[in-house]
Scaffold this motif. Structure first.
Motif, mmCIF file in Angstrom:
data_model
loop_
_atom_site.group_PDB
_atom_site.id
_atom_site.type_symbol
_atom_site.label_atom_id
_atom_site.label_comp_id
_atom_site.label_asym_id
_atom_site.label_seq_id
_atom_site.Cartn_x
_atom_site.Cartn_y
_atom_site.Cartn_z
ATOM 1 N N GLU A 220 0.829 -1.211 0.000
ATOM 2 C CA GLU A 220 0.000 0.000 0.000
ATOM 3 C C GLU A 220 0.869 1.270 0.000
ATOM 4 O O GLU A 220 0.628 2.206 -0.761
ATOM 5 N N ILE A 221 1.912 1.280 0.833
ATOM 6 C CA ILE A 221 2.784 2.461 0.882
ATOM 7 C C ILE A 221 3.535 2.598 -0.449
ATOM 8 O O ILE A 221 3.701 3.707 -0.971
ATOM 9 N N GLY A 222 3.948 1.484 -1.024
ATOM 10 C CA GLY A 222 4.610 1.516 -2.340
ATOM 11 C C GLY A 222 3.676 2.106 -3.388
ATOM 12 O O GLY A 222 4.092 2.922 -4.222
ATOM 13 N N ARG A 223 2.410 1.714 -3.334
ATOM 14 C CA ARG A 223 1.422 2.215 -4.305
ATOM 15 C C ARG A 223 1.279 3.739 -4.167
ATOM 16 O O ARG A 223 1.227 4.460 -5.151
ATOM 17 N N ARG A 224 1.260 4.216 -2.905
ATOM 18 C CA ARG A 224 1.124 5.666 -2.691
ATOM 19 C C ARG A 224 2.372 6.408 -3.183
ATOM 20 O O ARG A 224 2.264 7.476 -3.784
ATOM 21 N N LEU A 225 3.551 5.866 -2.926
ATOM 22 C CA LEU A 225 4.797 6.506 -3.394
ATOM 23 C C LEU A 225 4.785 6.626 -4.910
ATOM 24 O O LEU A 225 5.150 7.662 -5.474
ATOM 25 N N TRP A 226 4.365 5.548 -5.565
ATOM 26 C CA TRP A 226 4.365 5.535 -7.039
ATOM 27 C C TRP A 226 3.315 6.490 -7.585
ATOM 28 O O TRP A 226 3.587 7.265 -8.504
ATOM 29 N N SER A 227 2.106 6.464 -6.992
ATOM 30 C CA SER A 227 1.036 7.287 -7.553
ATOM 31 C C SER A 227 1.291 8.776 -7.329
ATOM 32 O O SER A 227 0.754 9.604 -8.051
ATOM 33 N N ARG A 228 2.125 9.145 -6.361
ATOM 34 C CA ARG A 228 2.462 10.560 -6.173
ATOM 35 C C ARG A 228 3.765 10.934 -6.872
ATOM 36 O O ARG A 228 4.298 12.012 -6.651
ATOM 37 N N ALA A 229 4.285 10.002 -7.675
ATOM 38 C CA ALA A 229 5.529 10.245 -8.436
ATOM 39 C C ALA A 229 6.725 10.523 -7.525
ATOM 40 O O ALA A 229 7.580 11.360 -7.839
ATOM 41 N N TYR A 230 6.757 9.842 -6.396
ATOM 42 C CA TYR A 230 7.914 9.966 -5.502
ATOM 43 C C TYR A 230 8.987 8.929 -5.861
ATOM 44 O O TYR A 230 10.069 8.933 -5.285
ATOM 45 N N ASP B 5 10.644 6.433 -9.277
ATOM 46 C CA ASP B 5 10.740 6.333 -10.726
ATOM 47 C C ASP B 5 11.312 4.957 -11.061
ATOM 48 O O ASP B 5 12.177 4.458 -10.344
ATOM 49 N N GLY B 6 10.845 4.369 -12.152
ATOM 50 C CA GLY B 6 11.333 3.027 -12.509
ATOM 51 C C GLY B 6 11.105 2.078 -11.352
ATOM 52 O O GLY B 6 10.011 1.993 -10.810
ATOM 53 N N ASN B 7 12.168 1.372 -10.962
ATOM 54 C CA ASN B 7 12.063 0.452 -9.816
ATOM 55 C C ASN B 7 12.644 1.094 -8.557
ATOM 56 O O ASN B 7 12.952 0.407 -7.584
ATOM 57 N N GLY B 8 12.823 2.422 -8.578
ATOM 58 C CA GLY B 8 13.471 3.110 -7.455
ATOM 59 C C GLY B 8 12.642 3.100 -6.179
ATOM 60 O O GLY B 8 11.463 2.775 -6.184
ATOM 61 N N GLY B 9 13.297 3.509 -5.096
ATOM 62 C CA GLY B 9 12.639 3.602 -3.787
ATOM 63 C C GLY B 9 12.607 2.256 -3.086
ATOM 64 O O GLY B 9 12.671 1.204 -3.728
ATOM 65 N N ASN B 10 12.565 2.296 -1.776
ATOM 66 C CA ASN B 10 12.467 1.058 -0.989
ATOM 67 C C ASN B 10 11.923 1.357 0.394
ATOM 68 O O ASN B 10 12.013 2.489 0.871
ATOM 69 N N VAL C 273 11.567 -4.186 -8.736
ATOM 70 C CA VAL C 273 10.104 -4.252 -8.855
ATOM 71 C C VAL C 273 9.583 -2.842 -8.630
ATOM 72 O O VAL C 273 9.989 -2.179 -7.673
ATOM 73 N N SER C 274 8.674 -2.373 -9.502
ATOM 74 C CA SER C 274 8.095 -1.039 -9.316
ATOM 75 C C SER C 274 7.330 -1.009 -8.000
ATOM 76 O O SER C 274 6.574 -1.936 -7.680
ATOM 77 N N LYS C 275 7.516 0.080 -7.250
ATOM 78 C CA LYS C 275 6.846 0.175 -5.942
ATOM 79 C C LYS C 275 5.331 0.293 -6.094
ATOM 80 O O LYS C 275 4.593 0.068 -5.141
ATOM 81 N N GLY C 276 4.880 0.638 -7.285
ATOM 82 C CA GLY C 276 3.437 0.786 -7.491
ATOM 83 C C GLY C 276 2.720 -0.526 -7.724
ATOM 84 O O GLY C 276 1.488 -0.570 -7.690
ATOM 85 N N PHE C 277 3.452 -1.592 -7.967
ATOM 86 C CA PHE C 277 2.805 -2.844 -8.386
ATOM 87 C C PHE C 277 3.351 -4.056 -7.640
ATOM 88 O O PHE C 277 3.485 -5.135 -8.202
ATOM 89 N N MET C 278 3.671 -3.886 -6.370
ATOM 90 C CA MET C 278 4.229 -5.001 -5.593
ATOM 91 C C MET C 278 3.104 -5.887 -5.073
ATOM 92 O O MET C 278 1.995 -5.422 -4.802
ATOM 93 N N VAL D 158 11.482 4.699 5.049
ATOM 94 C CA VAL D 158 11.038 4.856 3.652
ATOM 95 C C VAL D 158 12.106 5.645 2.911
ATOM 96 O O VAL D 158 12.626 6.635 3.431
ATOM 97 N N HIS D 159 12.436 5.201 1.706
ATOM 98 C CA HIS D 159 13.382 5.943 0.870
ATOM 99 C C HIS D 159 12.781 6.118 -0.521
ATOM 100 O O HIS D 159 12.242 5.150 -1.082
ATOM 101 N N CYS D 160 12.823 7.345 -1.047
ATOM 102 C CA CYS D 160 12.300 7.575 -2.396
ATOM 103 C C CYS D 160 12.959 8.812 -3.005
ATOM 104 O O CYS D 160 13.866 9.386 -2.404
ATOM 105 N N HIS D 161 12.506 9.189 -4.190
ATOM 106 C CA HIS D 161 13.136 10.278 -4.944
ATOM 107 C C HIS D 161 12.100 11.339 -5.335
ATOM 108 O O HIS D 161 11.904 11.605 -6.524
ATOM 109 N N PRO D 162 11.420 11.979 -4.391
ATOM 110 C CA PRO D 162 10.428 13.003 -4.765
ATOM 111 C C PRO D 162 11.129 14.204 -5.397
ATOM 112 O O PRO D 162 12.114 14.712 -4.845
ATOM 113 N N PRO D 163 10.661 14.667 -6.551
ATOM 114 C CA PRO D 163 11.447 15.627 -7.353
ATOM 115 C C PRO D 163 11.820 16.938 -6.657
ATOM 116 O O PRO D 163 12.957 17.394 -6.799
#
Ligand SMILES: [Zn+2]
Length: 346
Positions: free
Chosen positions: A83-93, A95-100, A117-122, A164-169
């Motif tokens: 669920e958290i991965g889905r939120r990170l992906w849907s807010r564009a935080y 990219d690709g398979n980034g974030g963990n 694995v894309s965080k939006g589709f785990m 949580v680690h991600c790449h919010p622009p």
């Protein structure tokens, strides 16, 4: 002379992967050897006593870990990671398979997201279980390569339950520019995050990167990683660690947009910040600024918004004399003076 095969020799044969066909055709089996072979043939499996497994303690521990990894409690945490991965992906935080993402699940163990694995589709079955050194204990997919950073924070902060680690622009833009976000502009970030430092750049996934971030985690729950992204940790939940990403990214975005409005940004007063720090204290969120004198707060000396260009100076009504006109005026003046002097002499 015919070969006599004992039960011990049959055990040895089966342990090494052999079967009846590998015995000499005229071999004589002892009664116990014959029983053992019959059991193997009837069950289609090797008797328990000769299964090729490791030491009994290691086998028991590994099945205990598997049972834990597949328990309903851990399954619920796997769903939270999805669920958290889905939120990170849907807010564009991400990219690709980034974030963990990682959650501490037991003494010395953490559940984390897989690599590539894309965080939006785990899916829950993608998740991995690791010890605090990063060794994978369970899970079909390989754990994230950046897990060491999460684990170093968990080892250093006994209260950390999730990272949580991600790449919010927008926040990452500050990390690329090497500019710490200014303070005293919006209450939300002061209460839930505070000052945000920048950890120096190191290759992602290396122990050095993890150490530099963990060093800053003593006084900060959200840290910019130079030329890379952001990491946060929470003593409450994985959702709380994620909320810090929403807060830092919204803040950096607002500051970047406000800086383009062509007027210096306003800050609230240091007394107002003191009020926010008191609220923070009641929420049990530490901040190294609690107890500092007012004059030490709201220090934005290093904040230099790059888009604050000075306006060009106002033009005056009288046009500036050019060189040619000045030379002409001088020549006429000289002629008049010369005639005046000539006239005076005659
Ligand atoms: Zn990263």
């Amino acid at each position: 002379m015919k070969t006599i095969i004992s039960a011990k020799e049959v055990e040895e044969l089966l342990r090494n992967g052999g079967g009846l066909s590998s015995l000499p055709a005229d071999a004589i089996l002892t009664p116990s050897a014959r029983d053992l072979l019959r059991e193997f043939e009837n069950n289609g499996a090797r008797p328990d006593s000769i299964k090729p497994v490791g030491p009994p303690t290691a086998a028991a521990a590994s099945s205990k870990i598997e049972a834990f990894f597949n328990s309903p409690e851990v399954h619920a945490l796997k769903l939270q990671l999805c669920e958290i991965g889905r939120r990170l992906w849907s807010r564009a935080y991400v990219d690709g398979n980034g974030g963990n993402i990682a959650i501490r699940v037991a003494e010395g163990m953490a559940l984390c997201t897989p690599t590539l694995v894309s965080k939006g589709f785990m899916k829950p079955e993608d998740m991995c279980l690791v010890d605090l050194e990063g060794n994978q204990l369970a899970g079909q997919k390989k754990r994230t390569s950046e897990i060491l950073m999460h684990l170093q924070i968990m080892k250093r902060q006994a209260r950390a339950v999730a990272t949580v680690h991600c790449h919010p622009p927008h926040a990452t833009a500050f990390a690329v520019a090497g500019v710490e976000p200014p303070t005293c502009m919006i209450p939300e970030i002061e209460v839930f995050i505070g000052k945000v430092p920048i950890a120096p750049y190191r290759t992602p996934g290396t122990p050095e990167m993890g150490k530099l971030v963990a060093d800053l985690s003593d006084h900060h729950n959200t840290i910019l990683m130079a030329n890379h992204g952001v990491v946060s940790w929470s003593h409450v939940s994985v959702e709380d660690a994620y909320f810090k990403m929403e807060i830092i990214e919204a803040y950096c975005r607002t500051v970047v947009v406000a800086a383009q409005l062509g007027t210096p940004l306003k800050t609230f007063s240091q007394t107002h910040l003191q009020d926010l720090l008191k609220i923070k204290q009641t929420l049990g969120i530490p901040d190294p600024r609690i107890g500092l004198k007012e004059c030490e707060l709201c220090n934005n000396d290093e904040w230099r918004p790059g888009v604050m260009c000075p306006l060009p100076p106002k033009q005056t009504d009288a046009p500036a004399p050019d060189q040619q006109t000045e030379a002409l005026v001088q020549a006429i003046t000289d002629q008049i003076m010369s005639k005046l002097q000539t006239g005076a002499a005659t």
